[in-house]
Design an enzyme around this catalytic site. Structure first.
Site, PDB file in Angstrom:
ATOM      1  CG  ASP A 303     -10.321 -87.703   5.032  1.00  0.00           C
ATOM      2  OD1 ASP A 303     -10.703 -87.939   6.154  1.00  0.00           O
ATOM      3  OD2 ASP A 303      -9.895 -86.452   4.659  1.00  0.00           O
ATOM      4  CG  ASP A 502      -6.976 -83.399   2.387  1.00  0.00           C
ATOM      5  OD1 ASP A 502      -7.866 -84.028   3.437  1.00  0.00           O
ATOM      6  OD2 ASP A 502      -6.804 -82.285   2.436  1.00  0.00           O
ATOM      7  CG  ASP A 506      -6.520 -88.747   5.344  1.00  0.00           C
ATOM      8  OD1 ASP A 506      -7.238 -89.003   6.275  1.00  0.00           O
ATOM      9  OD2 ASP A 506      -6.718 -87.563   4.831  1.00  0.00           O
TER      10      ASP A 506
END
Length: 759
Positions: A303, A502, A506
């Site tokens: 990410d 994080d 996600d």
């Protein structure tokens, strides 16, 4: 720690020694040695029966047959020695498991128990479980922070070493989030509780640690199955030795050295030791299965926000619509964002507190993964996040489209805000890549990782800008949480894949990956709960370190098992041919057990490649970053002046150009000269090689040259308007100087960060 097996080993040793003393004084030895063997038979028999009833591996069967055979053959000394070796082996396993889990046990033992809460202007000590969201707390010096909270004091220092492995106290400013479980390393502090103790970071860590202690690794379960398969093999060899020699004692000797201790002891010790070692470095691997999967990872998906970037986007501008002021827009948005764990939300809260805005406690908050938040603030319906969320189904007007174009051109993101169903403005944000991110990615590629890709919900232009700078193999942008899950599953079909993220959005992607890795420094939320590995320290370079630890741990486990079983197999053959009597075989088997367990415990120690002391103290890097931060206004002024040359009339730009020249002369150049004349000669001794700072010095010379030319051009300006040729050269100089200074600052910070990193 349970000392049951240690106590039994001591009792068996005393009985064995008692028989030896009896022999010295001419007394009967059999009673003491029979008692030692019988005691161990009863204990091992009960444990074996319990394991079989629970459908677990009963590998103690060989030990039971061996001790029973010794009594039947009247080999009382051999039986007592075998009993002692078996008992001491279990005690050794007990000790090794305790050592292996030392870091995990330390994390559990530090759970906060009490808190100091303000009640009607008085301070009362209450149980940590009694603290609720919104409570105002006092944290005394040396106390453990009981719950996740926002720092109300101007600044504070916190010892996070027990949680993250960071040796240096971490400084937090007013408005920053402080995680539970860290220790106040400064004076008394005030916090506003964000969560209850059970919902806070440390409680989540404890739950994950308990899970890590409870779950076996696939390799460990495989070892148990192989141990059970080893039993008929050992019985077969013992039977053949008996039939060939006609001596049942020879069969007993074979069984003595056939105990599969290397399998049932070494594998779990090595796995748990690795998990414990990783926990001491701020890398929480939840269980042995996760460790084995991590060791086998071939592909990494990342990410962007909060993972590759610092996740604390700086507020670069506030654009409002009619009827709304910038401060009020930020106050409403930050008030709602107080309850969110998302990095962008926390950065807005911190910025609002730095501006001394009076934040309100929100109500009826709803967090929409990948979109933003809705809730009530001071009686107003507020939404913060994507443009679609803020518009709530309404079409975007020209103002909103213009803001999107402006942010896209500058590579920035934004949080749109609506108040009472009306678009009120946008908070423009700029994030920066973590200092350690480029090095972490390089280390992953050097470790043999086949493919790295950035998986992000951001616009493609923003995502590609970041990915190009970092050298990813692929960019997967504009992915919703549902798209991320599908992408992760597709990647998993190409090979063992890890997903690193994080945010709460996600969590589904982390759960879908072979190995989900969460940046959990800001809390053990949904992403941390869904992940298999949690980086408790907010540094991405712990990722390649965790990969190296997992690979090393599994390698040590395999080495211990293969070497131990090979030695046991050789000893069985020697005993089958009559060259290894039962007593000597028991002693040899104990030596093998000790050797494989000690080898497994190597996983607790750092690899010699990592035993490097950093040549620069961490405070040095912080000082450098502070200096660079203090020069940020100069860089911003350069950018403003360069842009103004395209928009302002030539007569109106003269004063701005002269002001920029003064800033360059009085602030930027003295900093670069000090680095060149005082700092670089010292660093040359640290870096070593022929002119190791030559490249950096060349950049200095280019900065000096551009600054000199800019000064000359501004001096040449007279009362007449600048010519188009002069304006063109001024633009080129400013943009060139701006680019090279930014690149130079980034190079310096990464170099010094690398030299100061304590592995």
């Amino acid at each position: 720690m349970n000392k049951r097996h240690t106590a039994i080993a001591i009792a068996v040793a005393l009985l064995l020694a008692g028989g030896g003393l009896a022999a010295l004084f001419g007394l009967p030895t059999a009673p003491a040695w029979i008692a030692a063997t019988a005691l161990m038979l009863i204990v091992a028999g009960a444990d074996c029966l319990s394991a079989l009833l629970q459908k677990r591996a009963g590998v103690d069967l060989l030990a039971l047959l061996t001790m029973a055979g010794a009594l039947a053959l009247e080999q009382y000394l051999a039986g007592a020695v075998i009993a002692f070796m078996f008992a001491s082996g279990r005690a050794l396993e007990e000790y090794a498991s305790g050592r292996a889990q030392s870091e995990l046990a330390a994390l559990i033992s530090r759970s906060p128990r009490t808190a100091h809460r303000y009640e009607n202007d008085a301070i009362e000590e209450v149980a940590a479980d009694a603290v609720g969201a919104g409570d105002r707390l006092l944290v005394k010096p040396g106390e453990v922070v009981p719950v996740d909270g926002l720092l109300l004091s101007d600044a504070g220092h916190f010892d996070e070493s027990a949680v993250t492995g960071e040796s240096q106290p971490q400084r937090r400013l007013r408005g920053d989030q402080v995680a539970s479980g860290v220790v106040n390393a400064g004076g008394p502090l005030e916090l506003q509780a964000l969560k209850t103790a059970n919902e806070s970071t440390y409680a989540g860590i404890v739950r994950m640690v308990e899970e890590a202690q409870a779950v076996k690794a696939p390799f460990t379960r495989m070892a148990d199955r192989y141990a059970l398969l080893f039993i008929p093999v050992a019985l077969g060899v013992a039977g053949i030795a008996w039939l060939a020699s006609g001596d049942p004692v020879r069969a007993l000797a074979v069984l003595v050295v056939a105990t599969p201790c290397p399998l049932i002891l070494a594998a779990p010790v090595a796995i748990i030791a690795t998990i414990s070692r990783a926990a001491g470095r701020g890398i929480l691997i939840k269980n042995g299965a996760a460790l084995e999967q991590l060791a086998a990872v071939q592909n990494f998906l990342f990410d962007k926000t909060g993972t590759l970037t610092v996740g604390r986007s700086q507020l670069t501008g506030i654009e409002v619509t009619a009827g709304m002021t910038p401060d009020e827009l930020l106050r409403l948005a930050a008030s709602l964002d107080q309850v969110s764990q998302h990095a962008t939300a926390q950065s807005l809260v911190a910025e609002a507190r730095r501006r001394n805005l009076d934040l309100s406690l929100p109500h009826q908050v709803q967090e929409l993964p990948g979109e933003g938040l809705r809730g009530q603030v001071d009686g107003h319906a507020v939404a913060v996040g994507s443009l679609a969320l803020a518009l709530n189904g309404a079409p975007a007007d020209e103002w909103a489209r213009a803001q999107l174009r402006h942010m896209a051109l500058r590579g920035r993101s934004g949080a749109f805000v609506s108040v009472d169903q009306r678009l009120a403005g946008v908070l423009q944000l700029a994030d920066e890549i973590r200092l350690e991110t480029p090095r972490a990615l390089r280390e992953l590629h050097r470790a043999g990782i086949r493919r790295t890709a950035m998986l992000s919900g951001d616009r493609r232009d923003v995502a590609e800008t970041v990915a190009t700078a970092l050298g990813f193999d692929a960019v997967l942008a504009e992915r919703t949480p549902k798209d991320k899950v599908a992408t992760v599953r597709e990647e998993c079909r190409r090979g063992t894949t890890a997903m690193v993220g994080d945010g709460i959005n996600d969590a589904p992607a982390l759960a879908a990956a072979n190995v989900g890795i969460a940046m959990g420094a800001r809390g053990a939320g949904a992403s941390s709960e869904a992940a298999d590995v949690v980086l408790l320290v907010d540094r991405l370079d712990r990722l390649p370190e965790g990969l190296a630890l997992a690979r090393r741990g599994r390698r040590i486990a395999v080495q211990s098992v293969v070497a131990g079983m090979a030695l046991s197999g050789i000893a069985m053959l020697v005993a089958a041919f009559g060259y290894l009597p039962p007593v000597a075989g028991a002693l040899l088997q104990e030596v093998i057990d000790v050797a494989v367990i000690l080898n497994a415990l190597r996983a607790l120690r750092p690899d010699y490649h990592q035993r490097l002391e950093a040549p620069l103290p961490p405070e040095f890097v912080e000082e450098l970053r502070d200096q660079h931060q203090s020069l940020q206004p100069v860089i911003d002024r350069l950018e403003t002046a360069a842009s103004a040359l395209n928009a302002e009339p030539p007569n109106d730009i003269r004063k701005e150009l002269e002001a920029v020249a003064t800033l360059i002369r009085e602030q930027l150049l003295p900093h670069e000269r000090e680095d060149e004349e005082q700092l670089y000669p010292k660093l040359a001794d640290v870096v070593r090689g022929f002119d190791p700072m030559g490249t950096m010095s060349h950049t200095h010379r280019e900065i000096f040259r551009l600054a000199r030319r800019y000064e000359q051009l501004t001096t040449e300006l007279n009362a007449d308007p600048p010519s188009e040729l002069q304006l063109q050269e001024l633009r080129q100089l400013l943009f060139s100087l701006l680019a090279i200074v930014r690149l130079h600052f980034a190079q310096e910070e990464e170099l010094y960060f690398t030299l100061s990193d304590t592995r």
